[in-house]
Each structure stands twice: as structure tokens, then as C-alpha cells.
Design a protein around this motif. Structure first.
Motif, short mmCIF file in Angstrom:
data_model
loop_
_atom_site.label_atom_id
_atom_site.label_comp_id
_atom_site.label_asym_id
_atom_site.label_seq_id
_atom_site.Cartn_x
_atom_site.Cartn_y
_atom_site.Cartn_z
N LEU A 102 0.82 -1.20 0.00
CA LEU A 102 0.00 0.00 0.00
C LEU A 102 0.86 1.26 0.00
O LEU A 102 1.92 1.30 0.63
N CYS A 103 0.40 2.29 -0.68
CA CYS A 103 1.02 3.61 -0.61
C CYS A 103 0.41 4.32 0.58
O CYS A 103 -0.74 4.76 0.53
N VAL A 104 1.18 4.41 1.66
CA VAL A 104 0.69 4.95 2.93
C VAL A 104 1.19 6.38 3.12
O VAL A 104 2.38 6.65 2.94
N HIS A 105 0.30 7.27 3.46
CA HIS A 105 0.68 8.62 3.86
C HIS A 105 0.29 8.82 5.32
O HIS A 105 -0.75 8.31 5.77
N ALA A 106 1.13 9.55 6.04
CA ALA A 106 0.84 9.88 7.43
C ALA A 106 0.25 11.29 7.50
O ALA A 106 0.58 12.16 6.69
N LEU A 107 -0.62 11.49 8.47
CA LEU A 107 -1.26 12.79 8.68
C LEU A 107 -1.18 13.14 10.15
O LEU A 107 -1.49 12.32 11.01
N THR A 108 -0.74 14.36 10.44
CA THR A 108 -0.62 14.80 11.82
C THR A 108 -0.89 16.30 11.90
O THR A 108 -0.76 17.02 10.90
N ARG A 109 -1.26 16.76 13.07
CA ARG A 109 -1.52 18.19 13.24
C ARG A 109 -0.23 19.00 13.19
O ARG A 109 -0.23 20.18 12.84
N GLY A 110 0.89 18.39 13.57
CA GLY A 110 2.15 19.12 13.61
C GLY A 110 2.31 19.93 14.87
O GLY A 110 2.78 21.07 14.85
N TYR A 111 1.94 19.31 16.01
CA TYR A 111 2.01 20.01 17.29
C TYR A 111 3.42 20.53 17.56
O TYR A 111 4.39 19.79 17.41
N GLY A 112 3.51 21.80 17.93
CA GLY A 112 4.80 22.41 18.22
C GLY A 112 5.41 23.12 17.03
O GLY A 112 6.42 23.81 17.17
N GLY A 113 4.80 22.97 15.85
CA GLY A 113 5.31 23.62 14.65
C GLY A 113 4.44 24.79 14.24
O GLY A 113 3.31 24.95 14.71
N THR A 114 4.96 25.60 13.33
CA THR A 114 4.24 26.79 12.89
C THR A 114 3.38 26.54 11.65
O THR A 114 2.47 27.31 11.36
N GLU A 115 3.67 25.47 10.91
CA GLU A 115 2.93 25.19 9.69
C GLU A 115 1.50 24.74 10.01
O GLU A 115 1.28 23.87 10.83
N LYS A 116 0.54 25.36 9.34
CA LYS A 116 -0.86 24.99 9.51
C LYS A 116 -1.32 24.03 8.42
O LYS A 116 -2.26 23.28 8.62
N GLY A 117 -0.66 24.06 7.26
CA GLY A 117 -0.90 23.12 6.20
C GLY A 117 -2.16 23.37 5.39
O GLY A 117 -2.80 24.42 5.54
N PRO A 118 -2.46 22.38 4.53
CA PRO A 118 -1.74 21.11 4.38
C PRO A 118 -0.34 21.32 3.81
O PRO A 118 -0.17 21.99 2.80
N THR A 119 0.65 20.75 4.48
CA THR A 119 2.05 20.87 4.09
C THR A 119 2.68 19.49 4.02
O THR A 119 2.61 18.73 5.00
N VAL A 122 5.70 17.25 4.39
CA VAL A 122 6.95 17.39 5.13
C VAL A 122 8.14 17.02 4.26
O VAL A 122 8.13 15.96 3.61
N ALA A 123 9.13 17.88 4.25
CA ALA A 123 10.36 17.65 3.48
C ALA A 123 11.52 17.54 4.45
O ALA A 123 11.92 18.54 5.07
N LEU A 124 12.04 16.32 4.63
CA LEU A 124 13.18 16.13 5.52
C LEU A 124 14.38 16.90 4.97
O LEU A 124 14.66 16.87 3.79
N GLY A 125 15.08 17.58 5.86
CA GLY A 125 16.21 18.39 5.43
C GLY A 125 15.83 19.83 5.20
O GLY A 125 16.68 20.73 5.27
N ARG A 126 14.57 20.07 4.89
CA ARG A 126 14.11 21.46 4.71
C ARG A 126 13.25 21.91 5.88
O ARG A 126 13.41 23.02 6.36
N HIS A 127 12.36 21.04 6.34
CA HIS A 127 11.52 21.39 7.48
C HIS A 127 12.20 20.97 8.78
O HIS A 127 12.85 19.92 8.85
N SER A 128 12.02 21.78 9.79
CA SER A 128 12.54 21.48 11.12
C SER A 128 11.37 21.21 12.06
O SER A 128 10.20 21.41 11.71
N ALA A 129 11.71 20.79 13.29
CA ALA A 129 10.66 20.57 14.28
C ALA A 129 9.92 21.87 14.58
O ALA A 129 8.73 21.86 14.90
N ALA A 130 10.62 23.00 14.47
CA ALA A 130 9.96 24.29 14.68
C ALA A 130 8.91 24.57 13.61
O ALA A 130 7.95 25.30 13.84
N ASP A 131 9.10 23.97 12.43
CA ASP A 131 8.14 24.16 11.33
C ASP A 131 6.95 23.21 11.44
O ASP A 131 5.80 23.63 11.30
N VAL A 132 7.24 21.92 11.64
CA VAL A 132 6.19 20.90 11.51
C VAL A 132 6.01 20.03 12.75
O VAL A 132 5.14 19.15 12.77
#
Length: 330
Positions: free
Chosen positions: A73-90, A92-102
Motif C-alpha cells: 500500500l502507498c501509505v501517507h501519514a497525517l498529523t496536526r504538527g504540534y509544536g510547529g508553525t505550519e498549519k498546512g496542508p504541508t 513534510v520535506a526532511l532536510g528542509r523542514h525542522s521541528a519548529a516548522d512541523v
């Protein structure tokens, strides 16, 4: 936030706060009553809990994601992003987004699957479906009625249980336990520290009760007998410290931070200095590591963990209908 100590016991302060807890529970009930959940075009599996703070949702979500992916299956994860500033839908790009973002959970999920951060859950689900997902695994959101769930798994930390059994702010519950359990399709009890809770769930909960624990990954470095200075900003830091001791590490000192704490470089410098003074290795959790500045991550040891099921086939039974119903099942 750091969970108040009185949430663990039904004392005077909890009773004094019970009118506010009643209003909080009423607000949640009214929200559920007057919100019409939106149906996603693809199945949604929700991994939630009943209490504020950590219960082990993200490791369970990661395990379910791996199981679904292994079945094609092609699985996507979905989360609110608690602690981050992004409201989305965004996405997530590893290496570009930080915990402060997402947020920290989104970064952990993104290591396993395409991950979306969205404060508006239906919008996040729509974005995932448009991006080619076959199924969504949602980390948290059990109390959010805006998106219809096809399978809801509630995670309970056996060590903490349901605290004093009261709703916030009188206790740790996000909603009355009876109401939440009535909506759950299964409960995942992490740990076996609370025999009374296990018996109560067995007798009163008429749906599957799965037993599991958190264990160090097989790939984790063997640090037995090493002296460590441990720190953590998670729901129950003491559980992390207990795991270290179970691995025969010599835990010389610990330092607690609030859940999702955004570490500053000066704080990490102070922690490293303390570890050096103790002639110990600084160590923390995977969830904490993603909240460190990149230049510090190689200087602090991490203990990776994973779910260890008492009966792994129980999970496969729960997710089986979604695999069979997919055009790419196998």
C-alpha cells in the motif's frame, strides 16, 4: 506543557477543578454532536489516546505504517504538527523542514512515509489522496470529529493509565474515558505495569485489547555498563530512563523538560557540559533528537525504540480489511 503531578491522584485540587472539567467535557460533547465528519476518499486509520501527553502513539503509528507498506500500500501519514508553525496542508520535506516548522512527530513519521501536516484534518486527507495515497495513518486526532475514521486505535500507557480518571484540567483525560472507549475499535495497552487497568479493560471493553511494549530497536548500539547523562522532553521521561536502566546503562543523572520542548543551543551546551563533568555520555530519545540543532545531533546519543507486540497477528487482523480492499493488496 508538563503534566501536573496532581493529575495522577484524585486529591483536593482535582475535586476543586471538577466544575471546569465538566465544562471541558461538555464542550467536547457538543463539538462531536454538532460536527458532521467529512468522509475521505481513501481509508483513514487513527492512532489516538485518551490523555494529554505521551502515550506511545507515534511508535504505534510507525509500526502500522510499516505493516501497510509491506503489503504494497502507498501509505501517507497525517498529523496536526504540534509544536510547529505550519498549519498546512504541508508535505513534510526532511532536510528542509525542522521541528519548529512541523513538529517532532511529523519528522519521525516522514522518515517512514510521506507525511502531511494539517491543522484541518479533512484538508490534509484530501491532499494525501490527491498525491496518490492508498490509505492514511493519522497520528493523533481521535478527539477531532472533523474527519471520519475507518479504524480508531486508542493507545494507553499502562504505567500512567488514565491518571486520576478526571477530565482536564482536573485530570489528564481529553474526554471522559467511557465516551472515548465507546468510539474506539481497539485499545493498545503499552506495558504491563497496571494489572488492575488491564483487568478492567478486559472486563468492560467489548472490543479487541492488544498488549505491547516499547523496546530498543535491534539496531540500537549496545551501550551496556556505560555511564550516561539522560535528558528528555516527552510525556513520561521516567519511562525512558527506566528503559536505559533495563539495558544495564549506568544512569548517573537525568534532566526533564516539558513535552515537545524546543531546545535552544545554549541549553544543549549546558547539558553537554554537565555530561562531561560527570564523565558520561549524553543520551536522549529519537523524538528529542529531531528537536536539536543539526550540529548537536552527532554529539548526543539516541536510543531508538520500536513496538514489541505480545501477539503481532492481532494487529494484522485489524488492518486486514484495508489491505484486502486495496487494488494493490498482496
Amino acid at each position: 506543557m508538563r503534566a501536573p503531578e496532581f493529575w495522577a491522584e484524585d486529591g483536593l485540587l482535582s475535586r476543586l477543578l471538577s466544575p471546569l472539567a465538566f465544562l471541558y467535557a461538555l464542550g467536547g460533547a457538543l463539538r462531536n454532536r454538532f460536527t458532521t465528519p467529512q468522509k475521505s476518499s481513501i481509508p483513514v486509520i487513527c492512532i489516538g489516546n485518551l490523555v494529554a501527553g505521551g502515550a506511545g502513539k507515534t511508535p504505534v503509528a510507525l509500526d502500522v505504517i510499516s505493516r501497510l507498506r509491506s503489503r504494497g500500500l502507498c501509505v501517507h501519514a497525517l498529523t496536526r504538527g504540534y509544536g510547529g508553525t505550519e498549519k498546512g496542508p504541508t508535505k513534510v520535506a526532511l532536510g528542509r523542514h525542522s521541528a519548529a516548522d512541523v513538529g517532532d512527530e511529523a519528522l519521525l513519521l516522514a522518515e517512514k512515509a510521506t507525511t502531511w501536516v494539517s491543522a484541518d484534518r479533512p484538508s490534509g486527507a484530501k491532499a494525501a489522496a490527491a498525491d496518490g495515497a492508498d490509505i492514511i495513518v493519522m497520528d493523533d486526532g481521535f478527539q477531532n470529529p472533523s474527519l471520519e475514521k475507518d479504524l480508531s486505535l486508542v493507545v494507553i500507557d499502562s504505567g500512567f493509565g488514565l491518571g486520576n480518571g478526571r477530565v482536564m484540567p482536573a485530570g489528564p483525560l481529553r474526554e471522559p474515558a467511557k465516551r472515548g472507549l465507546a468510539r474506539a475499535d481497539a485499545v493498545i495497552l503499552l506495558g504491563n505495569e497496571n494489572a488492575a487497568l488491564q483487568q478492567k479493560l478486559t472486563e468492560e471493553f467489548d472490543r479487541p485489547l492488544l498488549q505491547a511494549g516499547l523496546a530498543p530497536k535491534a539496531s540500537a548500539e549496545n551501550r551496556a555498563k556505560q555511564a550516561v547523562f539522560a535528558f528528555a522532553g516527552i510525556g513520561r521521561p521516567e519511562k525512558f530512563y527506566a528503559t536505559l536502566r533495563d539495558l544495564s546503562l549506568e544512569v548517573l543523572e537525568t534532566r526533564d523538560f516539558p513535552d515537545h520542548h524546543p531546545y535552544t543551543d545554549s541549553e544543549i551546551d549546558e547539558l553537554l557540559e554537565r555530561a562531561a563533568a560527570l564523565n558520561a555520555i549524553a543520551i536522549t530519545t529519537e523524538k528529542d533528537t529531531v528537536r536539536l540543532s543539526p550540529q548537536y545531533r552527532s554529539r548526543i546519543a539516541t536510543l531508538p525504540i520500536e513496538i514489541s507486540w505480545q501477539n503481532s497477528s492481532d494487529v494484522d487482523v485489524l488492518i486486514g480489511p484495508f489491505v484486502k480492499g486495496s487494488s494493490v493488496s498482496g
